[in-house]
Write an enzyme that holds these catalytic residues in place. Structure first.
Site, mmCIF file in Angstrom:
data_model
loop_
_atom_site.group_PDB
_atom_site.id
_atom_site.type_symbol
_atom_site.label_atom_id
_atom_site.label_comp_id
_atom_site.label_asym_id
_atom_site.label_seq_id
_atom_site.Cartn_x
_atom_site.Cartn_y
_atom_site.Cartn_z
ATOM 1 N N GLY A 182 21.297 40.948 77.595
ATOM 2 C CA GLY A 182 21.299 41.376 78.996
ATOM 3 C C GLY A 182 22.635 41.970 79.438
ATOM 4 N N HIS A 183 22.624 42.511 80.648
ATOM 5 C CA HIS A 183 23.830 43.184 81.157
ATOM 6 C C HIS A 183 24.975 42.195 81.376
ATOM 7 C CE1 HIS A 183 22.149 42.996 85.584
ATOM 8 N NE2 HIS A 183 22.114 41.839 85.008
ATOM 9 N N ASN A 184 26.179 42.707 81.127
ATOM 10 C CA ASN A 184 27.409 41.952 81.360
ATOM 11 C C ASN A 184 27.598 40.755 80.435
ATOM 12 O OD1 ASN A 184 26.514 43.080 84.287
ATOM 13 N ND2 ASN A 184 28.722 43.194 83.984
#
Lengths: 351, 351, 351
Positions: free
Chosen positions: C243-245
């Site tokens: 996922g993002h980050n």
């Protein structure tokens, strides 16, 4: 190159406390925001941090503004939902910097003579648009995408790169399909004759509403005879699998790696955590929230939060608890025996 | 444009009760079937619905025919397995309407001079056929597919769109590989030297039998030194991962999102529910059926149905049960203490 | 066409016992190795088999050499870690037989005029290199790959086929991205306004270090505002979702089908078994090892081995244990009642 706070408020509402001519060039989180940024406070636990933020301006709720507005040195935009305001403002800033895909068909793309491509649509490098497909106004079909025969892509919908959108499937307006997604692949339907599988042709479609986002490498099966339906506003993350003949209600969101087996009927405004799984032919009510890693094996009639995963433990502890779980019936038997023995004892005592 | 019932029976067998010259144009489910359709009764619980169906003809078992044949107004085809009959008839109707991919190599495709492509095969837009690859008679290689060096695609096998079929891998006849699948990617093999991974070249192949279906975005690793083997008639749904050196027995079926770790040996005629997982180096007997969301962590020597997932509950209830699961050893201790105390008590009583 | 043992030892070290001029043509497992092969003994339980191996030469530890060196007829290379030696030697043999992708840009590829492609890089059939992208020395960009605007591919990194590497993302040197992977797809970020999702533009990047391998059909989200970070030496298998980050520490390895939700911070030298899942915003220490099929729902501060999956059982047994798991609170109540009753009984006895 900045945007006036006054312009933001005119576009997106909110009460401005501060100079409407102050310019900001982008949005940044509280910790990183500097004198050219606007930031936002969506979680009151960061109130103290916000009060000290170096951002030129802050988006915050009336309640937070009452508490820290006087203390904070910059301008403020006061609005009931700062996170939504942030999303809209971020879209606005992103659009300013976005490289728009040029309208028209790239010379390397293949577009069948019978396909209808709106003049404002962009058909990317090596994209393939098969016979009879319809590509709406402002669509962006990315490099390497394949849009099958008689498929329909609604106005403003984007297919990023290497998306496969199979024959006769339909998506509405303003959708996004991320790279590697496959829409309208055959459902997993077979008749079994003496152990050997006979394929059942999958002749239904996938019909997708407006404002639907579909993640990278997500797959959605076409219906067997009827259609697979994805209603308006559904958001699907990456690596999701939706089986044939499913029906997913409007504004339902699924996180990455979710799997939904065939013919499941899922309500509106539901959420599914990552890697949640739904068995086939179930019906899930509106506003059901399923936790990550949870398996839905029965229909759910009542809204609410549902969970079902084995709690993580140090391996040695898990070994112990798992061994007991395997033998829970014997534990139950022991308790029953104890209960009986005690009943006998207390009855004896009473005598 | 219809098909005579007499022609269907001639092709697929069954006893016809009714006019052999009656024409039907397609198959529809009981609820939707009209005067131009044939329908089928494969589950006796829909018998009443079938008796009232508006279908021109019905496929049903001798037992169901005995019960509702007289009542039902249309023609009947009586056969031991109406679902299999339906599958075959549906294939027949689908083939009538199917747009056959044209034989020949699309001008935009790249075919290496040393590849052998049968004249009856269809090589789609922007497809890539590398050196030494062999594409059999009647194959369809869809748009954007890449067939690697010295790979072999058996007669009649179809690769839909954007499939990657890596070097030296082999698939037999009449297979289907759905869009986005990757066959023959490197297995996950590393030697670890002081925490740093050193890649082990994966030099084996994937060797796939006849009549194998592989779902969209499914990945199959090539063997490390030996080959990964997928036997005849295996059916793999979407988003499945098969590790290097696995061997999957004939006519085994796996639903979406299944994962099989490296070197697992899986028997024939097995089934795996969605998101089931199999650890590496296990051996699974023939006719083992693993439920959805279940983790196979030991070899299974005995055929049968196996399951292992945490039951879903309202979140608050799950929180309670999960907390107890974490402490099952202490519960077991309590029971042991109770047993001892009671033993003491009853011994005292006996004295 | 063979390689002298003396050359191997010169390249990769180890003590050679035997003729340095003996030639071998490749590596084979103990069971298959013949007179032209070198084999290896990395697991002492196969010591007896190794002693009888028909391999021309054997790689083994000093301890194993002391035990079977005299017995084994062939040459020996003695080294502390035969498996690592095998990996290096296998890479060497594989490179001898490898068909190098030719340097240069295939005429069918699209390379934007503003992209910088090193003269030694290979850009494959129908690949797409967008504006401003930088392709380093010795890179191989496979057929059908799309490298987005201003992306950077470090020297010696390979993208196999149909990989999508989105705009502005960066990968270091000597990496491998397998077919169908998507790097830099939008994170799953939305603000919710009255049930309707408002997309938050994902403007961060994916920044990947050196020596990173990414499996087929794996997806990595770009950061929302900041970047998603994958440090040096990370190895990701197929069908993984990051996922993002997220931030994944150096030399961490994840097996197939793992999912990591947004903003998880994962340490160095961790391992994740197949289909393990990590919730968002967690922090996982260095040297944490999570078993297959296990859900990480809380941060882990201590290194070690963690597990959490429901044990598999015959379906009927699982039905029983799952029913009890659902009602564990009532079992706990029963035990409490028993404890109270017994306390009363024993207190009575004491009176």
């Amino acid at each position: 190159m900045g945007t006036r706070l006054g312009d933001l408020v005119e576009r997106f509402g909110g009460q401005l406390a501060g100079d409407p001519n102050l310019e900001v060039t982008g949005i940044a989180p509280l910790a990183d925001a500097g004198a050219s940024h606007i930031s936002f406070l969506s979680n009151s636990k960061f109130r103290a941090q916000a009060a000290q933020s170096g951002a030129a301006a802050l988006i915050l709720t009336p309640a937070d503004d009452a508490l820290i507005g006087a203390e904070y040195a910059g301008a403020r935009i006061v609005t009931p939902n700062p996170y939504v305001y942030f999303a809209r403002a971020a879209q606005y800033f992103a659009a300013l910097h976005e490289m728009k895909a040029p309208a028209g068909i790239h010379p390397s793309a293949f577009v069948d003579a019978s396909a209808q491509v709106d003049a404002s649509a962009s058909i990317g490098v090596h994209a393939v648009i098969e016979a009879g497909a319809v590509i709406g106004a402002g669509c962006v079909i990315g490099p390497g995408c394949v849009v099958g025969r008689d498929a329909v892509i609604g106005a403003g919908t984007q297919l990023l790169a290497n998306v496969t959108f199979h024959a006769r499937c339909v998506i509405g307006q303003r959708g996004i399909i991320h790279s590697g997604a496959v829409i309208g692949t055959d459902g997993f339907g077979f008749a079994n004759e003496g152990g050997v599988y006979i394929k059942i042709p999958q002749t239904g479609r996938v019909v997708i509403g407006d404002d639907v986002d579909i993640g990278a490498n997500t797959t959605i099966d076409r219906g067997a005879l009827a259609d697979t339906i994805i209603e308006d506003g559904v958001k699907l993350d990456n690596q999701i699998q939706i089986g044939h003949n499913c029906h997913i209600g409007a504004h339902t969101a699924m996180a990455g790696c979710v799997g939904v087996a065939g013919s499941a009927i899922i309500g509106k405004y539901c959420t599914f955590g990552g890697a949640a799984m739904v068995l086939g032919h179930l019906t899930i009510a509106d506003r059901v929230h399923v936790g990550s890693g949870s398996m839905v094996s029965r229909s759910i009639a009542e809204p609410g939060q549902y969970t079902g995963f084995y709690p993580l433990a140090k391996n040695a502890d898990w070994e112990k608890s798992a061994a007991i779980v395997r033998n829970l019936s014997s534990m139950r038997e022991k308790i029953r025996t104890l209960e009986k023995t005690i009943k006998t004892l207390t009855t004896q005592d009473e005598k």
